[in-house]
Design a protein around this motif. Sequence first.
Motif, short mmCIF file in Angstrom:
data_model
loop_
_atom_site.label_atom_id
_atom_site.label_comp_id
_atom_site.label_asym_id
_atom_site.label_seq_id
_atom_site.Cartn_x
_atom_site.Cartn_y
_atom_site.Cartn_z
N ALA A 159 0.83 -1.21 0.00
CA ALA A 159 0.00 0.00 0.00
C ALA A 159 0.86 1.26 0.00
O ALA A 159 0.61 2.21 -0.74
N ALA A 160 1.90 1.26 0.85
CA ALA A 160 2.80 2.41 0.91
C ALA A 160 3.57 2.56 -0.40
O ALA A 160 3.78 3.68 -0.89
N ALA A 161 3.98 1.42 -0.98
CA ALA A 161 4.70 1.45 -2.25
C ALA A 161 3.81 2.00 -3.35
O ALA A 161 4.24 2.83 -4.17
N LYS A 162 2.55 1.56 -3.37
CA LYS A 162 1.60 2.03 -4.40
C LYS A 162 1.38 3.53 -4.29
O LYS A 162 1.32 4.24 -5.31
N SER A 163 1.29 4.03 -3.07
CA SER A 163 1.09 5.45 -2.86
C SER A 163 2.26 6.26 -3.44
O SER A 163 2.06 7.31 -4.07
N LEU A 164 3.46 5.77 -3.25
CA LEU A 164 4.64 6.45 -3.77
C LEU A 164 4.70 6.35 -5.29
O LEU A 164 5.05 7.32 -5.98
N LEU A 165 4.36 5.19 -5.83
CA LEU A 165 4.44 4.97 -7.26
C LEU A 165 3.33 5.67 -8.03
O LEU A 165 3.44 5.85 -9.25
N ASP A 166 2.28 6.05 -7.35
CA ASP A 166 1.19 6.80 -7.99
C ASP A 166 1.59 8.26 -8.23
O ASP A 166 0.92 8.98 -8.98
N GLU A 167 2.67 8.70 -7.59
CA GLU A 167 3.14 10.07 -7.77
C GLU A 167 3.79 10.23 -9.15
O GLU A 167 4.33 9.28 -9.71
#
Length: 210
Positions: free
Chosen positions: A147-155
């Motif tokens: 979830a944290a990785a996805k949040s960063l990669l959505d940037e």
Amino acid sequence: MSDDIPVKDNDLDELKREMRSAQWMDWVEANKNGLMGAAAAVLVVLIATGFWIESDRSQRATAATIYQQAVNETDLGKKKAMLQNVSRDFSGSSYGALALMQLAGVDLENSEVHLNALISHSKAMEEWVWQARLDLAAIKISAGDSAAAKSLLDEHVGTQYQQVRYFMLAQISTDESEKQQYLQKALDAPSANDADLIRKIESQMSKKVS
């Protein structure tokens, strides 16, 4: 015959200039104390600005020297200490941001702290921030925090970082169809000439479930 002597136009202009000059001198005399104070204030500002510019130039030169010495240092303990000094003593400079980038790879126990600090650093270039987000996302993936990785990669990241971004999104996708779409986007994205990454993308695409 009149005794009046006619005043020529150029004489009248000269008279007006003399009157204005006299008025100006009277004003200067009446306000000389204020003018002297203002002049002194301007002088102080100019001197202070000059000192600040010189000090800033000197600080940047010092930061650059220490940073370069840290980069060239082969002893990891000394390298880490020197980078920490740059990050602390020149925190408001671009060298402070660069030191954080280097620290993330040297001080592994605190990589997340350094990367987060770099992402929020006011002097960090966009490319540094993009790379820091990807590096932080990789740490989150390794830790199982999708979830944290996805949040960063959505940037948003620059074009040259899209291939890695799509590949990482594929790694955390739980839907096979979505994963293949990310892998295809990674393959189609502008290549960063990373042959190893391209092989990984192609290898995973070949394992597509029928």
